[in-house]
Structure formats: C-alpha cells, structure tokens
Design a protein around this motif. Structure first.
Motif, PDB file in Angstrom:
ATOM      1  N   GLY A  96       0.783   4.282  -2.762  1.00  0.00           N
ATOM      2  CA  GLY A  96       0.773   5.704  -2.410  1.00  0.00           C
ATOM      3  C   GLY A  96       1.868   6.481  -3.128  1.00  0.00           C
ATOM      4  O   GLY A  96       1.659   7.616  -3.561  1.00  0.00           O
TER       5      GLY A  96
ATOM      6  N   ARG B 212       0.818  -1.212   0.000  1.00  0.00           N
ATOM      7  CA  ARG B 212       0.000   0.000   0.000  1.00  0.00           C
ATOM      8  C   ARG B 212       0.855   1.266   0.000  1.00  0.00           C
ATOM      9  O   ARG B 212       0.469   2.264  -0.570  1.00  0.00           O
ATOM     10  CB  ARG B 212      -0.958  -0.013   1.186  1.00  0.00           C
ATOM     11  CG  ARG B 212      -2.027  -1.063   1.036  1.00  0.00           C
ATOM     12  CD  ARG B 212      -2.959  -1.084   2.222  1.00  0.00           C
ATOM     13  NE  ARG B 212      -3.874  -2.190   2.107  1.00  0.00           N
ATOM     14  CZ  ARG B 212      -5.129  -2.086   1.703  1.00  0.00           C
ATOM     15  NH1 ARG B 212      -5.602  -0.915   1.365  1.00  0.00           N
ATOM     16  NH2 ARG B 212      -5.903  -3.132   1.636  1.00  0.00           N
TER      17      ARG B 212
ATOM     18  N   MET C 140      -1.487   5.949   2.107  1.00  0.00           N
ATOM     19  CA  MET C 140      -2.078   4.619   2.186  1.00  0.00           C
ATOM     20  C   MET C 140      -1.165   3.724   3.002  1.00  0.00           C
ATOM     21  O   MET C 140       0.039   3.932   3.055  1.00  0.00           O
ATOM     22  CB  MET C 140      -2.261   4.030   0.788  1.00  0.00           C
ATOM     23  CG  MET C 140      -3.175   4.832  -0.101  1.00  0.00           C
ATOM     24  SD  MET C 140      -3.341   4.103  -1.710  1.00  0.00           S
ATOM     25  CE  MET C 140      -4.484   2.798  -1.339  1.00  0.00           C
TER      26      MET C 140
END
Length: 86
Positions: free
Chosen positions: A38, A34, A61
């Motif tokens: 990002g 994640r 994120m």
C-alpha cells in the motif's frame, strides 16, 4: 486450522508445526507485507498525472494488528467449537 490440528493431532506433532508456520506467514502477510504494498502504491500514485488518477493503484491494503489479533482469536474459538462438535 492450526488450532484445530493442534487440538486433534497434538501440539507437538510435525503437522501442527507446519500449520503454525503457514499461519504465521499469513499473519505477517496480512499485517506487514500488504501495508508495504500500500505504501508503494501511494508513492506511485503520487507520481501519476491527475488525469490518469482514475486508474490509480489501491492504497489501503492489509490489516492493523488489532484486526489480526481478533482474526486469530476468532479462528481459535472456531477450532474449539468444531473440536467440541466432532
């Protein structure tokens, strides 16, 4: 879930191995994948024109490693409590 399975079914069972593998994948997703998504969003957003920035991609994120560790500890503690209650 993996800790609860380990407590109830045993630490050397196949079902615990599967649960631990799934937990490991979730941890990697939360902490690394994640964050990379990002970073990609940040790069794409830098290419967007300022007037289209309202539809920009979300850049923050994922979790840092401390948050992941605390999540693991909370999960293990919850498994211990559930095992005691059963």
């Amino acid at each position: 879930t993996a800790a609860l399975i380990g407590l109830r079914e045993g630490w050397s069972t196949p079902v615990f191995s599967i649960a631990a593998t799934v937990a490991f994948i979730v941890v990697l997703d939360a902490a690394t994948l994640r964050r990379q998504v990002g970073a990609h969003a940040r790069a794409i957003n830098s290419l967007l024109e300022p007037e289209t920035a309202q539809g920009a991609f979300r850049e923050r994120m994922g979790h840092d490693w401390l948050q992941v560790l605390v999540g693991l500890l909370v999960g293990i503690c919850c498994a211990g409590v559930l095992d005691l209650l059963a």
